[in-house]
Scaffold this active site. Structure first.
Site, PDB file in Angstrom:
ATOM      1  N   ASP A  13       0.982   1.726   1.450  1.00  0.00           N
ATOM      2  CA  ASP A  13       1.572   1.359   0.157  1.00  0.00           C
ATOM      3  C   ASP A  13       0.951   2.120  -1.007  1.00  0.00           C
ATOM      4  O   ASP A  13       0.843   1.610  -2.121  1.00  0.00           O
ATOM      5  CB  ASP A  13       1.468  -0.156  -0.084  1.00  0.00           C
ATOM      6  CG  ASP A  13       2.036  -0.937   1.083  1.00  0.00           C
ATOM      7  OD1 ASP A  13       3.157  -0.619   1.487  1.00  0.00           O
ATOM      8  OD2 ASP A  13       1.349  -1.836   1.593  1.00  0.00           O
ATOM      9  N   LYS A  16       3.548   6.752  -1.049  1.00  0.00           N
ATOM     10  CA  LYS A  16       3.908   7.974  -0.298  1.00  0.00           C
ATOM     11  C   LYS A  16       5.385   8.274  -0.435  1.00  0.00           C
ATOM     12  O   LYS A  16       5.784   9.435  -0.458  1.00  0.00           O
ATOM     13  CB  LYS A  16       3.587   7.804   1.192  1.00  0.00           C
ATOM     14  CG  LYS A  16       2.119   7.707   1.510  1.00  0.00           C
ATOM     15  CD  LYS A  16       1.893   7.556   3.004  1.00  0.00           C
ATOM     16  CE  LYS A  16       2.460   6.278   3.586  1.00  0.00           C
ATOM     17  NZ  LYS A  16       1.836   5.034   3.094  1.00  0.00           N
ATOM     18  N   GLY A  40       7.987   0.662   5.102  1.00  0.00           N
ATOM     19  CA  GLY A  40       9.181   0.482   4.285  1.00  0.00           C
ATOM     20  C   GLY A  40       9.048   1.256   3.004  1.00  0.00           C
ATOM     21  O   GLY A  40       7.981   1.291   2.405  1.00  0.00           O
ATOM     22  N   HIS A  41      10.114   1.947   2.627  1.00  0.00           N
ATOM     23  CA  HIS A  41      10.116   2.501   1.285  1.00  0.00           C
ATOM     24  C   HIS A  41      11.445   2.203   0.614  1.00  0.00           C
ATOM     25  O   HIS A  41      12.475   2.105   1.248  1.00  0.00           O
ATOM     26  CB  HIS A  41       9.749   3.982   1.244  1.00  0.00           C
ATOM     27  CG  HIS A  41      10.395   4.801   2.294  1.00  0.00           C
ATOM     28  ND1 HIS A  41       9.734   5.180   3.442  1.00  0.00           N
ATOM     29  CD2 HIS A  41      11.628   5.297   2.386  1.00  0.00           C
ATOM     30  CE1 HIS A  41      10.555   5.879   4.191  1.00  0.00           C
ATOM     31  NE2 HIS A  41      11.711   5.971   3.582  1.00  0.00           N
TER      32      HIS A  41
HETATM   33  P1  IMP Z   1       1.622  -4.171  12.335  1.00  0.00           P
HETATM   34  O1  IMP Z   1       1.709  -2.731  12.022  1.00  0.00           O
HETATM   35  O2  IMP Z   1       2.897  -4.930  12.056  1.00  0.00           O
HETATM   36  O3  IMP Z   1       1.090  -4.441  13.728  1.00  0.00           O
HETATM   37  O4  IMP Z   1       0.550  -4.826  11.339  1.00  0.00           O
HETATM   38  C1  IMP Z   1      -0.832  -4.514  11.414  1.00  0.00           C
HETATM   39  C2  IMP Z   1      -1.446  -4.418  10.040  1.00  0.00           C
HETATM   40  O5  IMP Z   1      -0.923  -3.293   9.372  1.00  0.00           O
HETATM   41  C3  IMP Z   1      -1.144  -5.616   9.121  1.00  0.00           C
HETATM   42  O6  IMP Z   1      -2.270  -5.819   8.292  1.00  0.00           O
HETATM   43  C4  IMP Z   1       0.031  -5.136   8.286  1.00  0.00           C
HETATM   44  O7  IMP Z   1       0.105  -5.810   7.064  1.00  0.00           O
HETATM   45  C5  IMP Z   1      -0.359  -3.682   8.119  1.00  0.00           C
HETATM   46  N1  IMP Z   1       0.800  -2.806   7.864  1.00  0.00           N
HETATM   47  C6  IMP Z   1       1.695  -2.360   8.767  1.00  0.00           C
HETATM   48  N2  IMP Z   1       2.601  -1.553   8.177  1.00  0.00           N
HETATM   49  C7  IMP Z   1       2.258  -1.476   6.887  1.00  0.00           C
HETATM   50  C8  IMP Z   1       2.788  -0.745   5.770  1.00  0.00           C
HETATM   51  O8  IMP Z   1       3.770   0.006   5.865  1.00  0.00           O
HETATM   52  N3  IMP Z   1       2.130  -0.912   4.580  1.00  0.00           N
HETATM   53  C9  IMP Z   1       1.038  -1.698   4.468  1.00  0.00           C
HETATM   54  N4  IMP Z   1       0.500  -2.390   5.471  1.00  0.00           N
HETATM   55  C10 IMP Z   1       1.100  -2.276   6.678  1.00  0.00           C
HETATM   56 MG    MG Z   2       5.212   0.524   2.290  1.00  0.00          MG
END
Ligand code: IMP
Ligand code: MG
Length: 442
Positions: A13, A16, A40-41
């Site tokens: 976040d 990017k 997500g963007h």
């Molecule tokens: P997972 O990727 O869903 O397994 O989540 C693992 C960790 O990565 C958690 O703390 C999520 O909040 C974090 N996380 C996963 N994708 C993102 C992202 O795109 N932005 C910020 N945090 C993320």
């Molecule tokens: Mg994001």
């Protein structure tokens, strides 16, 4: 352009999306190399806003080929929703390509992700619940389903039946969940296969062709350095490698093909999910950053934890990724603050340390050592050059650059494309790898 990797230097976040959008203009090919629909963007087209999880925002440029690389995990249902949404808005998606070797997120991955989090109770990781960890776990365990397995009509049934039978035992016996209907799931994924068939390719081969034709390739990482499975704050990480090295594996190219690595750093730090965060602010300043920065997860809507810029993790990101330069985003979020703190070191058991500890339990005991800089208390959102910035804002940026020993190439001061200062051409400006810096110093 050149072949450029754009990575996040914090916990994701960092903004990017905006930086890759900016650089996509001069790219021919954009490759997403890891992660899945956890990322997500937000994209704005013709005043309409929608959220992309898998498709690179480069798809909005008619000249750009977009590739979802082998290192990603693909949830076909969500991918098709994104394709349909883009088409409905008049954006052609015929230039979207998907690696046939990417792994497929199945319905049981999502159920297991959510159920496992619930069972972890106070040990929970705060995942996005999108099945990302279980999909990568199956990949490593060699029980995963790849895009090719979904595509091939004559073998799909057998592969799916076997995988679903294994997972149904886990769903029922370990998590007390209803089993998945194999035949209905096979039919569902056969439908996805037909919809996606025109997009499926050998991605490494296509990227190699682009390299041979000297086309400009942008490698877009999702999440950030501290969420890296190997180099992040394990176990509070995602299950892939967002760091620059991950681009080579996830795209299927050699390291010699990469010209430049750009790190995106927010002017402060945020984190979603669980895990240690030394500079976290649980006071009014943290709230102000969250409000001014609209810090809510794109995928889950969760409020992000906010804190001061952390130079220790910044220096770590420079090291782990071999950064050439930085793009500093959301500087304008700090506009109102009378003073701004920057973490320059940690205090650990009475000692001051400057290097990020690789042991996450040690990291959890670190307390920030701050330097306090004056704020500028005026709007910077209209500034289009460094000279227009208040002197204190320039000092803040210089402080970050000196601390991280890397030049700042881009400063972002708002969501729109125009709210950007290009300090130095990030692609053609001087390359500042470690060797160059050492040569300069000697
Ligand atoms: P997972 O990727 O869903 O397994 O989540 C693992 C960790 O990565 C958690 O703390 C999520 O909040 C974090 N996380 C996963 N994708 C993102 C992202 O795109 N932005 C910020 N945090 C993320
Ligand atoms: Mg994001």
């Amino acid at each position: 352009m050149a072949n450029v990797i754009v990575i996040g230097t914090q916990w994701g976040d960092e903004g990017k999306g905006k930086i890759t959008d900016l650089l996509s203009r001069s790219a021919d090919v954009v490759v997403r190399y890891q992660g899945g629909i956890n990322a997500g963007h937000t994209v704005v087209v013709n005043d309409r806003t929608f959220k992309l999880h898998l498709i690179p925002s480069g798809i909005l440029y008619p000249h750009v080929d977009c590739i979802i690389g082998s290192g990603t995990v693909v949830d076909p249902e969500v991918l098709i929703e994104e394709l349909d949404a883009l088409e409905a808005m008049g954006v052609s998606t015929s230039r979207l390509y998907i690696a046939e070797t990417a792994h497929v997120t199945m319905p049981y991955h999502r159920s297991i992700d959510i159920a496992a989090e619930a069972q972890r109770a106070e040990h929970r990781l705060g995942t996005t619940g999108r099945g990302i960890g279980p999909t990568y776990a199956d990949k490593s365990e060699r029980t995963g389903i790849r895009i090719v397995d979904m595509m091939e009509n004559d073998t799909r049934g057998a592969v799916f039946r076997w995988a679903i039978a294994q997972k149904n035992r886990i769903l029922e016996k370990l998590y007390n969940l209803p089993p998945l209907d194999p035949e209905a799931t096979i039919a569902q994924y056969a439908g996805y296969a037909e919809r996606l068939r025109p997009h499926i390719i050998d991605a490494s081969l296509k990227i190699d062709e682009a390299i041979r034709h000297r086309r400009n390739i942008l490698f877009e990482g999702a999440q950030g350095t501290l969420l890296d499975l190997d180099h992040g704050t394990y176990p509070y990480v995602t299950s892939s490698n967002p760091v620059a090295g991950g681009a080579c594996i996830g795209a299927g190219i050699g390291p010699t093909m990469v010209d430049r690595i750009i790190g995106v750093a927010k002017a402060y730090v945020t984190r979603v999910g669980e895990g240690p965060f030394p500079t976290e602010l649980q006071d009014g300043v943290g709230q102000l950053l969250g409000q001014r920065g609209a810090e809510f997860g794109t995928t889950t809507g969760r409020p992000r934890r906010c804190g001061w810029f952390d130079g220790v993790i910044g220096r770590y990101a420079v090291r782990i990724n071999g950064l050439d330069c930085l793009a500093v985003t959301k500087l304008d979020v700090l506009d109102e603050l009378p003073e701004i703190k920057v973490c320059v070191a940690y205090e650990l058991d009475g000692q001051v340390i400057r290097d990020f500890p690789s042991n996450a339990r040690t990291f959890a005991r670190c307390r920030p050592v701050y330097e306090t800089l004056p704020g500028w208390q005026q709007s910077t959102q209209h500034c289009t050059s460094l000279a227009e910035l208040p002197a204190t804002a320039r000092k803040y940026l210089q402080f970050l650059s000196d601390l991280l020993e890397v030049p700042i190439a881009i400063v972002s001061l708002g969501a729109s494309r125009g709210q950007t200062i290009i300090v130095e051409d990030p692609i053609h400006g001087p390359k500042r790898g470690l060797l160059e810096r050492q040569r300069e110093a000697s």
